[in-house]
Scaffold this motif. Structure first.
Motif, short mmCIF file in Angstrom:
data_model
loop_
_atom_site.label_atom_id
_atom_site.label_comp_id
_atom_site.label_asym_id
_atom_site.label_seq_id
_atom_site.Cartn_x
_atom_site.Cartn_y
_atom_site.Cartn_z
N GLU A 198 -1.05 -2.47 -6.30
CA GLU A 198 -0.93 -1.78 -5.02
C GLU A 198 -2.12 -0.85 -4.85
O GLU A 198 -2.59 -0.27 -5.83
N LEU A 199 -2.56 -0.70 -3.62
CA LEU A 199 -3.60 0.27 -3.32
C LEU A 199 -2.91 1.57 -2.91
O LEU A 199 -2.05 1.57 -2.03
N PHE A 200 -3.27 2.66 -3.58
CA PHE A 200 -2.74 3.99 -3.28
C PHE A 200 -3.84 4.76 -2.55
O PHE A 200 -4.95 4.92 -3.08
N ALA A 256 0.85 -1.19 0.00
CA ALA A 256 0.00 0.00 0.00
C ALA A 256 0.88 1.24 0.00
O ALA A 256 1.97 1.24 0.60
N ARG A 257 0.44 2.29 -0.66
CA ARG A 257 1.17 3.55 -0.72
C ARG A 257 0.24 4.69 -0.38
O ARG A 257 -0.98 4.55 -0.44
N VAL A 258 0.83 5.84 -0.05
CA VAL A 258 0.04 7.00 0.35
C VAL A 258 0.45 8.22 -0.47
O VAL A 258 1.61 8.61 -0.46
N VAL A 259 -0.52 8.78 -1.18
CA VAL A 259 -0.31 10.04 -1.88
C VAL A 259 -0.64 11.14 -0.87
O VAL A 259 -1.80 11.31 -0.48
N HIS A 286 -4.81 -3.36 3.95
CA HIS A 286 -4.10 -2.36 3.15
C HIS A 286 -4.11 -0.99 3.83
O HIS A 286 -3.10 -0.30 3.85
N LEU A 287 -5.26 -0.60 4.37
CA LEU A 287 -5.37 0.70 5.04
C LEU A 287 -4.45 0.75 6.27
O LEU A 287 -3.76 1.75 6.48
#
Length: 147
Positions: free
Chosen positions: A90-92, A10-13, A49-50
């Protein structure tokens, strides 16, 4: 051991009040290349994921994981890092910050991450070498009015 890594991630914008995107700067010593990408990483056993997005944000940036909204887009990834191929979805997630360029403190990087870490930037314009290459479209999808 397979040369392909398909573990979930998981990634964070992260966007500051002026719409700048937080990018972590890494150097792949095997490929001899710079990589710029949003903070994030793989899920730990039993983690959603979160939860992973919130944990990774806090570990890599010192920013509060609670800023990560339960809003995401799925992104197909196919890239190489330190000699391994990563092939995954991946969930962004999106995180917004009221301030201008909130301070980043990558105090909880792993040993591998520390050796590759070159800094960060709150980018107004995405640099060459950004991953994923279509990050601008990912940001647009995350920030689009959901109506």
């Amino acid at each position: 051991m397979s040369d392909i890594d398909e573990r979930p991630a998981a990634r964070v914008v992260c966007l500051d009040r002026d719409g700048r995107v937080l990018l972590m700067h890494w150097y792949d010593e095997i490929a001899g290349s710079d990589v710029w990408e949003p903070p994030g990483g793989r899920l730990e056993p039993g983690e959603t994921h979160l939860e992973a997005a919130r944990r990774e944000l806090a570990e890599e940036t010192g920013l509060p994981g609670s800023a990560v909204l339960d809003r995401h887009v799925e992104v197909e990834r196919d890239f190489r890092w330190l000699g391994r191929r990563f092939l995954k979805r991946e969930l962004f997630y999106l995180a917004r910050f009221a301030g201008q360029r909130p301070p980043v403190d990558p105090g909880e990087l792993t040993e591998e991450e520390r050796s590759a870490f070159r800094g960060h930037v709150w980018a107004e314009k995405l640099p060459d070498g950004v991953e994923p290459a279509d990050l601008a479209q990912v940001v647009e999808r995350l920030t689009a009015d959901p109506r």
